[in-house]
Design a protein around this motif. Structure first.
Motif, PDB file in Angstrom:
ATOM      1  N   ASP A 147       0.794  -0.855  -0.052  1.00  0.00           N
ATOM      2  CA  ASP A 147       0.283   0.111   0.584  1.00  0.00           C
ATOM      3  C   ASP A 147       0.959   0.694   0.076  1.00  0.00           C
ATOM      4  OD1 ASP A 147      -2.573   1.874  -0.160  1.00  0.00           O
ATOM      5  OD2 ASP A 147      -3.078   1.584   1.964  1.00  0.00           O
ATOM      6  N   PHE A 148       0.313   2.324  -0.340  1.00  0.00           N
ATOM      7  CA  PHE A 148       1.398   3.686  -0.750  1.00  0.00           C
ATOM      8  C   PHE A 148       0.531   4.444   0.144  1.00  0.00           C
ATOM      9  CE2 PHE A 148       2.628   1.769  -4.405  1.00  0.00           C
ATOM     10  CZ  PHE A 148       4.007   2.582  -3.957  1.00  0.00           C
ATOM     11  N   VAL A 149       1.084   5.408   1.148  1.00  0.00           N
ATOM     12  CA  VAL A 149       0.041   6.200   2.317  1.00  0.00           C
ATOM     13  C   VAL A 149       0.786   7.849   1.720  1.00  0.00           C
ATOM     14  CG1 VAL A 149      -0.316   6.942   4.355  1.00  0.00           C
ATOM     15  CG2 VAL A 149       0.065   4.443   3.830  1.00  0.00           C
ATOM     16  N   VAL A 150      -0.043   8.660   2.004  1.00  0.00           N
ATOM     17  CA  VAL A 150       0.179   9.815   1.360  1.00  0.00           C
ATOM     18  C   VAL A 150      -0.422  11.037   2.071  1.00  0.00           C
ATOM     19  CG1 VAL A 150       0.167  11.379  -0.965  1.00  0.00           C
ATOM     20  CG2 VAL A 150      -0.145   9.487  -1.299  1.00  0.00           C
ATOM     21  N   ASN A 151       0.725  11.465   2.922  1.00  0.00           N
ATOM     22  CA  ASN A 151       0.394  12.566   3.625  1.00  0.00           C
ATOM     23  C   ASN A 151      -0.385  13.893   3.185  1.00  0.00           C
ATOM     24  OD1 ASN A 151       2.727  14.461   3.282  1.00  0.00           O
ATOM     25  ND2 ASN A 151       2.956  13.624   5.006  1.00  0.00           N
TER      26      ASN A 151
ATOM     27  N   ILE B  58      -0.304   8.016  -7.083  1.00  0.00           N
ATOM     28  CA  ILE B  58       1.206   7.762  -6.573  1.00  0.00           C
ATOM     29  C   ILE B  58       2.346   8.667  -7.431  1.00  0.00           C
ATOM     30  CG2 ILE B  58       2.763   6.245  -5.412  1.00  0.00           C
ATOM     31  CD1 ILE B  58       0.079   7.256  -4.104  1.00  0.00           C
TER      32      ILE B  58
ATOM     33  N   LEU C 140       3.861   0.982   2.027  1.00  0.00           N
ATOM     34  CA  LEU C 140       4.254   0.210   3.471  1.00  0.00           C
ATOM     35  C   LEU C 140       4.111  -1.537   2.524  1.00  0.00           C
ATOM     36  CD1 LEU C 140       1.613   1.117   5.182  1.00  0.00           C
ATOM     37  CD2 LEU C 140       4.166   1.354   5.761  1.00  0.00           C
TER      38      LEU C 140
ATOM     39  N   VAL D  63       4.884  10.503   0.021  1.00  0.00           N
ATOM     40  CA  VAL D  63       5.003   9.303  -0.649  1.00  0.00           C
ATOM     41  C   VAL D  63       5.014   8.305   0.936  1.00  0.00           C
ATOM     42  CG1 VAL D  63       4.349   7.106  -1.923  1.00  0.00           C
ATOM     43  CG2 VAL D  63       4.285   9.560  -2.810  1.00  0.00           C
TER      44      VAL D  63
END
Length: 98
Positions: free
Chosen positions: A8-12, A62, A20, A17
């Motif tokens: 998974d990618f998390v973007v704040n 992403i 995980l 980026v």
């Protein structure tokens, strides 16, 4: 080269980026890198000299978020039965290449 589908990618809020994924069998090297393949919506993470991981189906947003980045934060998690019990095994930055 290993293909994985569980990541998974998390973007704040600052458009940074983080990737995980479950931890590899060996530790990552100091000179890890990720090669982006926008045309095929994929990326290849080179963890060390002997191990690379192909990420298929990377979302377009992403690639947009990574367009101006030099490095990607990678967090490798322990693979446990209960997700809440997962712990960070490795955390490092990978140089971005395209």
């Amino acid at each position: 080269m290993e293909k994985i589908t569980t990541y998974d990618f998390v973007v704040n809020d600052e458009d940074e980026v983080m990737l995980l994924l479950y931890a590899g069998d060996t530790p990552p090297a100091e000179n890890t890198r990720i090669v982006l393949d926008v045309e095929n919506n994929s990326a290849e993470l080179f963890r060390n000299e002997n191990e690379s991981i192909v990420l298929d189906g990377v979302p377009d947003n992403i690639f947009d978020s990574l367009a101006d980045a030099d490095k990607l934060l990678v967090c490798e998690l322990s693979d446990t039965e209960n997700e809440e019990d997962s712990k960070i095994v490795y955390a490092y930055e990978a140089d971005i290449e395209d």
